[in-house]
Each structure stands twice: as structure tokens, then as C-alpha cells.
Design a protein around this motif. Structure first.
Motif, mmCIF file in Angstrom:
data_model
loop_
_atom_site.group_PDB
_atom_site.id
_atom_site.type_symbol
_atom_site.label_atom_id
_atom_site.label_comp_id
_atom_site.label_asym_id
_atom_site.label_seq_id
_atom_site.Cartn_x
_atom_site.Cartn_y
_atom_site.Cartn_z
ATOM 1 N N PHE A 254 0.844 -1.252 -0.194
ATOM 2 C CA PHE A 254 -0.137 -0.060 0.064
ATOM 3 C C PHE A 254 1.074 1.218 0.156
ATOM 4 O O PHE A 254 0.578 2.357 -0.743
ATOM 5 C CB PHE A 254 -0.966 -0.145 1.287
ATOM 6 N N VAL A 258 0.171 3.475 -3.482
ATOM 7 C CA VAL A 258 -0.776 4.514 -3.126
ATOM 8 C C VAL A 258 -0.127 5.672 -2.867
ATOM 9 O O VAL A 258 0.535 5.981 -1.895
ATOM 10 C CB VAL A 258 -1.881 4.019 -2.058
ATOM 11 N N LEU A 262 -3.988 9.855 -2.256
ATOM 12 C CA LEU A 262 -4.904 8.738 -2.365
ATOM 13 C C LEU A 262 -5.606 8.743 -3.849
ATOM 14 O O LEU A 262 -6.711 8.215 -3.996
ATOM 15 C CB LEU A 262 -6.027 8.735 -1.430
ATOM 16 N N TYR A 265 -5.836 5.328 -5.162
ATOM 17 C CA TYR A 265 -6.558 4.436 -4.277
ATOM 18 C C TYR A 265 -7.799 3.756 -5.018
ATOM 19 O O TYR A 265 -8.535 4.488 -5.262
ATOM 20 C CB TYR A 265 -6.850 5.123 -3.021
ATOM 21 N N TRP A 271 -7.618 -4.451 -0.554
ATOM 22 C CA TRP A 271 -6.894 -3.967 0.473
ATOM 23 C C TRP A 271 -7.456 -4.735 1.919
ATOM 24 O O TRP A 271 -8.553 -4.916 2.155
ATOM 25 C CB TRP A 271 -6.632 -2.621 0.626
ATOM 26 N N VAL A 279 -8.012 5.029 4.997
ATOM 27 C CA VAL A 279 -8.344 5.627 3.588
ATOM 28 C C VAL A 279 -9.697 6.350 4.256
ATOM 29 O O VAL A 279 -9.747 7.929 3.855
ATOM 30 C CB VAL A 279 -8.567 5.007 2.488
#
Length: 297
Positions: A254, A258, A262, A265, A271, A279
Motif C-alpha cells: 500500500f 498508493v 490517495l 486508491y 486491501w 483511507v
């Protein structure tokens, strides 16, 4: 929890006071607290402290200097702290973990004699000064992202009064270091996965969250700043207790993939729940929820 607290506290095996047997089994010994039964550390000789060339005898002498009195084939937590202190290796950073990785140790804050002998022979190190240099080189390369040092491979000129250094010249054998320069991310992943195994107790599939966050803070935060926000979220949430191998590996993925804002994302990216919740938390903290409410009105 700070990394030094994790590395410096292990189940107490040899230092007992007046507690009952039950207390003895669970007690932990902070490395910063010296016991009255602690061994006396001999003054360092120049042979093992000033960067002298490698010798097998010197490596053994260095090990013996920090080994436990009651278990002379092991450098335990207290000896490890003393070693790091005298070498100038900060206990608050990643270097103690890098040392464990390079030696292939099996237990946290413990170095067995066979691990030390093989590791020092591979690296050609038998002094504190050289050990500290090697650990700093690896931290600079794999964690801090500094440019790699150049290796010298030009053969010496016949007319030169001083030979040009060869690729292995230096205070220790840097062959391993230079291999890492061609596979930095792979080498870092090897270190990262090693640390999970190092922290995991025998028979357990998880590591506790305090240990995970301490390791993330020194291994991943310097490389991927979004990790610092993940740690803030974990602390704010306060309900996450442990980390399994999948969450350990996916957290690194991640942070690698990412972006901090974000914008790439994907909610359907499978995830782990903790990262999805992160998030949501981050978007709310950044005011995204307020914008959504304004749009609904």
C-alpha cells in the motif's frame, strides 16, 4: 512504542530477584536498566574498536567482550545494547534490525556465536568502528534512499605510484552492498520480511501491534511518508491488536503504490480492512466528508 523498547526488552532468563516463580516467567528486563548481576564489560582494545583489518581472532574477541557471562555463546539484550552504544549505533533507528538481518539471527535482541562468526567472516569485520560503518552504509542505501557509493574496478596502472583501489577495497567486504545496489527494492523487501519473522514468537502467526508500529516507524516511514499517517491512524483508532503476515506485506505494498493524496486508491483493490479504514479516516480528516455533505445539501 519506541523501537528501542521493543529491541531492548525480552523475556528475562537469568536475572532474578525476590519475585515468585510466576513473576519470574513473565518479567521483562529493559535494557536501559542495569542489573546488579550484569557482567563487567572489559575496556575495548584498539584491535576491536579502531577499525583494524578483519581477523577471525578479532571477531571472536569482539563477540566475547559482549557475550553473556552465564551463556558465553550468546550476546543477549544487555550485551547488544552495550555493543550498539560503544559502536555509536543508535538504538532508536533501523540499524539494530539491519544487524540482525545481516547476521541472520533467529531471536530478537540475541546473537548466537555461530551467527556472529559467519556474519563477520562474510562481511570481513572484526571492529566496532567498521561494523558501525557497514550498518550505516546499508541504512543509507536501503532505507534513507541515498545515492550508492561507487565501486572501483579499474586495474592499477603500471606507471602509477599508488595502486587504484579494487572493487573489494575498503574497511570491509562490500560485495554484498554492491549487489544490493542493483536490487534495492528486493533487498529492502528481504529485510522487511525478515523483521516479521524476527518479531514473531514461536507458534504465533501474528506480531503485536506495538512491535509492528515500532518497526514500520524506522523501516518504512523514511521511504514512504504516508506510513506516518497510517501510524497516526492506528494510534487514534486504538483497537488494532496484532498484525499477521498478509497485513504486514500488504501494508508495505500500500505504501509503495498508493500516492499520499490517495488519488490512485481503488476501493475494490482487496486491501485489508485496516487500510480501507485508514483511507476513510484520512479522507474525513482532509475534509472530504464535509465536501460530500455540502454537495448533498
Amino acid at each position: 512504542m519506541r523501537l528501542s523498547s521493543i529491541v531492548c526488552c525480552v523475556p528475562n532468563r537469568t536475572i532474578y530477584h525476590s519475585e515468585d516463580e510466576g513473576s519470574r516467567k513473565s518479567k521483562k528486563l529493559p535494557m536501559s536498566v542495569k542489573s546488579s548481576t550484569a557482567k563487567n564489560i572489559k575496556p575495548a582494545s584498539s584491535e576491536i574498536s579502531d577499525g583494524a583489518p578483519y581477523s577471525a581472532a578479532g571477531a571472536l574477541k569482539l563477540f566475547a567482550r559482549f557475550a553473556d557471562v552465564e551463556e558465553p555463546d550468546v550476546i543477549g539484550p544487555e550485551g547488544l545494547e552495550t555493543l550498539c552504544t560503544e559502536a555509536g549505533v543508535p538504538m532508536e533507528g533501523a540499524q539494530p534490525l539491519i544487524l540482525a538481518w545481516q547476521l541472520g539471527t533467529k531471536e530478537m535482541a540475541k546473537i548466537r556465536k555461530e551467527e556472529w562468526v559467519k556474519g563477520m567472516e562474510d562481511l570481513r569485520i572484526s571492529s566496532l568502528k567498521t561494523l558501525a560503518l557497514a550498518l550505516q552504509d546499508l541504512e543509507d542505501l536501503l532505507i534513507l534512499g541515498k545515492p550508492p557509493m561507487q565501486r572501483f574496478s579499474t586495474p592499477p596502472s603500471k606507471k602509477a605510484t599508488k595502486a587504484v583501489p579494487t572493487e573489494n577495497d575498503g574497511p570491509y567486504d562490500r560485495d554484498r552492498y554492491f549487489r544490493y545496489t542493483f536490487m534495492k527494492e528486493r533487498a529492502f523487501l528481504e529485510l522487511y520480511q525478515f523483521c516479521f519473522g524476527l518479531a514473531k514468537t514461536e507458534g504465533s502467526r501474528n506480531i503485536d501491534m506495538e512491535t509492528a508500529t515500532a518497526f514500520w516507524s524506522v523501516l518504512v516511514v523514511p521511504k514512504y511518508p504516508i506510513t506516518a499517517e497510517i501510524l497516526d491512524f492506528i494510534n487514534a483508532k486504538g483497537t488494532f491488536k496484532g498484525v499477521n503476515k498478509d497485513l504486514w506485506n500488504m501494508t508495505l505494498e500500500f505504501c509503495e503504490t498508493v500516492s499520499p493524496n490517495l488519488d490512485n486508491y481503488e476501493a475494490d483493490g482487496a486491501w485489508p480492512t485496516m487500510l480501507d479504514e485508514f483511507v476513510t479516516w484520512k479522507k474525513g480528516k482532509n475534509g472530504d466528508e464535509g465536501e460530500n455533505k455540502a454537495g448533498e445539501e
